[in-house]
Each structure stands twice: as structure tokens, then as C-alpha cells.
Design an enzyme around this catalytic site. Structure first.
Site, PDB file in Angstrom:
ATOM      1  N   TYR A  70     -45.126 -25.091  -6.313  1.00  0.00           N
ATOM      2  CA  TYR A  70     -43.789 -23.837  -7.343  1.00  0.00           C
ATOM      3  C   TYR A  70     -43.695 -22.519  -6.840  1.00  0.00           C
ATOM      4  CZ  TYR A  70     -41.620 -22.192 -11.372  1.00  0.00           C
ATOM      5  OH  TYR A  70     -40.736 -21.072 -12.232  1.00  0.00           O
ATOM      6  N   ALA A  87     -45.382 -22.151  -3.589  1.00  0.00           N
ATOM      7  CA  ALA A  87     -44.325 -22.259  -2.512  1.00  0.00           C
ATOM      8  C   ALA A  87     -42.609 -22.463  -2.432  1.00  0.00           C
ATOM      9  CB  ALA A  87     -45.075 -23.445  -1.874  1.00  0.00           C
ATOM     10  N   LYS A  89     -40.842 -21.764  -4.460  1.00  0.00           N
ATOM     11  CA  LYS A  89     -40.053 -20.432  -5.498  1.00  0.00           C
ATOM     12  C   LYS A  89     -40.497 -19.198  -3.816  1.00  0.00           C
ATOM     13  CE  LYS A  89     -39.124 -21.729  -9.325  1.00  0.00           C
ATOM     14  NZ  LYS A  89     -37.177 -21.575  -9.743  1.00  0.00           N
TER      15      LYS A  89
HETATM   16  N1  LIG Z   1     -39.330 -20.138 -17.537  1.00  0.00           N
HETATM   17  C1  LIG Z   1     -39.849 -19.174 -17.327  1.00  0.00           C
HETATM   18  O1  LIG Z   1     -41.161 -18.575 -17.524  1.00  0.00           O
HETATM   19  C2  LIG Z   1     -39.538 -19.116 -15.538  1.00  0.00           C
HETATM   20  C3  LIG Z   1     -40.181 -18.199 -15.344  1.00  0.00           C
HETATM   21  C4  LIG Z   1     -39.091 -17.836 -13.902  1.00  0.00           C
HETATM   22  C5  LIG Z   1     -38.883 -18.682 -13.191  1.00  0.00           C
HETATM   23  N2  LIG Z   1     -37.594 -20.044 -13.875  1.00  0.00           N
HETATM   24  C6  LIG Z   1     -37.286 -20.403 -13.375  1.00  0.00           C
HETATM   25  O2  LIG Z   1     -36.132 -20.138 -14.016  1.00  0.00           O
HETATM   26  C7  LIG Z   1     -34.906 -21.181 -13.734  1.00  0.00           C
HETATM   27  C8  LIG Z   1     -34.898 -22.545 -15.725  1.00  0.00           C
HETATM   28  O3  LIG Z   1     -35.814 -22.801 -16.064  1.00  0.00           O
HETATM   29  P1  LIG Z   1     -36.010 -22.273 -17.779  1.00  0.00           P
HETATM   30  O4  LIG Z   1     -36.928 -22.089 -18.087  1.00  0.00           O
HETATM   31  O5  LIG Z   1     -35.050 -22.186 -17.481  1.00  0.00           O
HETATM   32  O6  LIG Z   1     -36.140 -24.485 -18.073  1.00  0.00           O
HETATM   33  P2  LIG Z   1     -35.858 -25.525 -18.921  1.00  0.00           P
HETATM   34  O7  LIG Z   1     -36.402 -26.429 -18.914  1.00  0.00           O
HETATM   35  O8  LIG Z   1     -35.689 -24.372 -19.313  1.00  0.00           O
HETATM   36  O9  LIG Z   1     -34.557 -25.786 -17.294  1.00  0.00           O
HETATM   37  C9  LIG Z   1     -34.588 -26.204 -16.313  1.00  0.00           C
HETATM   38  C10 LIG Z   1     -33.163 -27.274 -16.700  1.00  0.00           C
HETATM   39  O10 LIG Z   1     -33.087 -27.638 -14.737  1.00  0.00           O
HETATM   40  C11 LIG Z   1     -32.820 -29.304 -15.217  1.00  0.00           C
HETATM   41  N3  LIG Z   1     -33.075 -30.162 -14.189  1.00  0.00           N
HETATM   42  C12 LIG Z   1     -34.734 -29.727 -13.890  1.00  0.00           C
HETATM   43  N4  LIG Z   1     -34.549 -31.529 -12.611  1.00  0.00           N
HETATM   44  C13 LIG Z   1     -33.764 -31.081 -12.448  1.00  0.00           C
HETATM   45  C14 LIG Z   1     -32.699 -31.567 -11.140  1.00  0.00           C
HETATM   46  N5  LIG Z   1     -33.464 -32.114 -10.464  1.00  0.00           N
HETATM   47  N6  LIG Z   1     -30.984 -32.029 -11.264  1.00  0.00           N
HETATM   48  C15 LIG Z   1     -30.659 -31.045 -11.783  1.00  0.00           C
HETATM   49  N7  LIG Z   1     -31.056 -30.343 -13.091  1.00  0.00           N
HETATM   50  C16 LIG Z   1     -32.411 -30.570 -13.217  1.00  0.00           C
HETATM   51  C17 LIG Z   1     -33.233 -29.422 -16.435  1.00  0.00           C
HETATM   52  O11 LIG Z   1     -32.923 -30.672 -17.125  1.00  0.00           O
HETATM   53  C18 LIG Z   1     -32.943 -28.407 -17.190  1.00  0.00           C
HETATM   54  O12 LIG Z   1     -32.458 -28.334 -18.302  1.00  0.00           O
HETATM   55  C19 LIG Z   1     -36.178 -22.569 -12.999  1.00  0.00           C
HETATM   56  O13 LIG Z   1     -35.666 -22.349 -11.566  1.00  0.00           O
HETATM   57  C20 LIG Z   1     -37.935 -21.633 -13.150  1.00  0.00           C
HETATM   58  O14 LIG Z   1     -37.955 -22.357 -12.318  1.00  0.00           O
HETATM   59  C21 LIG Z   1     -38.658 -19.137 -14.902  1.00  0.00           C
END
Ligand SMILES: NC(=O)c1ccc[n+]([C@@H]2O[C@H](COP(=O)([O-])OP(=O)(O)OC[C@H]3O[C@@H](n4cnc5c(N)ncnc54)[C@H](O)[C@@H]3O)[C@@H](O)[C@H]2O)c1
Length: 249
Positions: A155, A157, A159
Site C-alpha cells: 500500500y 509503495a 501511494k
Molecule cells: N480511510 C483511510 O484511512 C484512508 C487514508 C488515506 C487514504 N485513503 C485512500 O482513500 C481512498 C478511498 O478510501 P476510503 O477510505 O473511502 O475506502 P472505502 O473502502 O470506503 O472506499 C473505497 C471504494 O473503492 C471501491 N473500489 C475498490 N476497488 C475498486 C476497483 N478495482 N475498481 C473500482 N472501485 C473500486 C470500493 O468498492 C469502495 O467503494 C483510497 O484510495 C484509500 O487508499 C484512505
């Protein structure tokens, strides 16, 4: 305050969490929103919620690792809404795997969704922005891409790659008046982090100067800043950090 009136925004991963919160806020600010997600049901429901703001909406069941699928979805959005002005790449996956137990398939899958998925979104949306004479791309990275994290080498790598890709595209797409930035959130309470171990979460929370995880609706205004004018006009190649103070670059 309809800061995005007349704009068309595509949001990947819009069925849940941060992507869904950004789609909601963009719709509230007057944008037509196209929601892309692997999870068709959640995508449909999130699009319906956006529609309550009286803006055009569409939903597209797409796997961001599928180049043809992403390309077709971007073409459909442009045909239906008249073009694309804003892309938010938020689709992502996360699992905790100790490095000494991490098989190549696990590494590849995370890179495919979390990094290649961002490339594909940009690759197939940017030409539509060129046709419009400009646009905004906002890539959701993570503060872990800056500081690293235990059990998360794949993850981290991916990001870090998103942050690098963002800088490269900021340079290359600037002549087309496309501004490209990243958001590197800290821990946010969404379904993504539900699977992380209680130990990991407790340790993480103890490290945060603000002392708590964020909520998805607290990240969305950073995306609005980057998508809007004049607020976002001077940002490109940047990584903004709504991260509870976890990283101070
Ligand atoms: N929640 C955290 O703590 C956090 C922190 C930093 C970064 N992020 C990043 O924020 C972004 C959103 O994460 P989130 O926390 O809202 O998670 P989440 O799981 O609530 O939402 C992620 C969404 O991506 C969709 N998804 C997954 N794989 C997919 C694919 N192959 N094709 C299309 N859609 C796909 C899922 O169905 C889901 O609806 C991600 O990139 C995550 O890495 C999250």
C-alpha cells in the site's frame, strides 16, 4: 455557494467513504457528478443521494484496473454530460500483510488498484479535459505514502507512486491547463480501515497530534478547494494533508 456550477466531475471509488463524500459535496456545489465504482449497488445509492441536490448524476459499474472499462466509462460520461472537467481518483483497497508473508499476487493486486487504477483514470479522462481546454485531477494518496507503515509495504509503495505520478502529470499536463494534485489523508473512519487490527488502530491514534481519526466529510473540502476557482488555481503537483497532524512535510 455553488462553486462547481456547470462543471462535470468524475469520481472513482464513489460508492463509499471518501469518494462518496466528495461526490456529495461536489453535487451540493452544483457539479454534474459521474460516480464510478466496482460495487454497483453502493454506486447507484450514492448517485441517488447526489441527485437530491438537483444536479445531473450517473453511475458506472467499473473496475479501475480494467483499461477498456475505464476508457469506455470516461467516453460515456463525456457523451452523457458534455465533457469532463474534474477527475477524483479515490478507488482503493488496503490490507495488512507482514512483509515476510507477502506473496507477489498480494503486492500486484494492491498496485493494480491503488496505482495503476489512478494511472488509468488519468489516462482516459485527461484527453476529455484537453478537449475542454483544461481541468483538474485530484488523486487520493495517503500519508502512509510519505511516512511508510508497518505491514503495509504494498500500500505504501502504491501511494508513494501516486504522489510521484501526480507530480509528473502536473508538469506534463500544465500546457493543457490541467492542474494535478494529490490528497494524502491520515486515518479516516471508513470501511477501508475496518479490517485493520485493533492494535494497529490504537497505536495509530496515539501518534496523532489531533488525537482522533478523521471522517470522510472532513476530507471532501480539501478536494473542493483543489477543484474550485479561484481557490485551487495556484495548486499543481502538490500533496495536501488532511491527516490529524500525522505527517508534517
Ligand atoms: N480511510 C483511510 O484511512 C484512508 C487514508 C488515506 C487514504 N485513503 C485512500 O482513500 C481512498 C478511498 O478510501 P476510503 O477510505 O473511502 O475506502 P472505502 O473502502 O470506503 O472506499 C473505497 C471504494 O473503492 C471501491 N473500489 C475498490 N476497488 C475498486 C476497483 N478495482 N475498481 C473500482 N472501485 C473500486 C470500493 O468498492 C469502495 O467503494 C483510497 O484510495 C484509500 O487508499 C484512505
Amino acid at each position: 455557494m455553488n462553486q462547481l456550477n456547470g462543471k462535470v466531475a468524475v469520481i472513482t471509488g464513489a460508492g463509499s467513504g471518501i469518494g462518496a463524500a466528495i461526490a456529495q459535496l461536489f453535487a451540493q456545489e452544483g457539479a454534474a457528478v459521474a460516480l464510478l465504482d466496482l460495487n454497483e449497488q453502493q454506486c447507484k445509492e450514492a448517485a441517488a443521494a447526489c441527485g437530491e441536490h438537483g444536479v445531473p448524476t450517473s453511475w458506472h459499474a467499473v473496475d479501475v484496473t480494467d483499461s477498456d472499462g475505464v476508457k469506455a466509462a470516461m467516453a460515456d460520461v463525456a457523451a452523457e454530460h458534455g465533457g469532463i472537467d474534474i477527475l477524483v481518483n479515490s478507488a482503493g483497497i488496503l490490507d495488512e500483510t507482514p512483509f515476510l508473508e507477502m506473496d507477489p499476487e498480494t503486492f500486484d493486486r494492491t498496485l493494480a488498484v491503488d496505482l495503476k487504477g489512478v494511472y488509468l483514470g488519468c489516462r482516459w479522462a485527461a484527453p476529455e479535459m484537453v478537449k475542454r481546454g483544461g481541468g483538474r485531477i485530484i488523486n487520493i494518496a495517503s500519508q502512509l505514502g510519505i511516512k511508510g507503515g508497518v505491514g503495509l509495504a504494498h500500500y505504501v509503495a502504491a501511494k508513494a507512486g501516486v504522489i510521484g505520478l501526480t507530480k509528473a502529470l502536473a508538469l506534463e499536463l500544465a500546457p493543457h491547463r490541467i492542474l494535478v494534485n494529490a490528497i494524502a489523508p491520515g486515518p479516516i473512519e471508513t470501511p477501508l480501515v475496518e479490517g485493520l487490527s485493533p492494535d494497529w488502530k490504537a497505536a495509530k491514534q496515539a501518534e496523532l497530534p489531533i488525537g482522533r481519526f478523521g471522517q470522510a466529510h472532513e476530507v471532501a473540502p480539501t478536494a473542493l478547494l483543489l477543484a474550485s476557482s479561484p481557490g485551487g488555481d495556484l495548486y499543481t503537483g502538490q500533496t495536501l494533508g488532511p491527516n490529524s497532524g500525522d505527517v508534517m512535510p
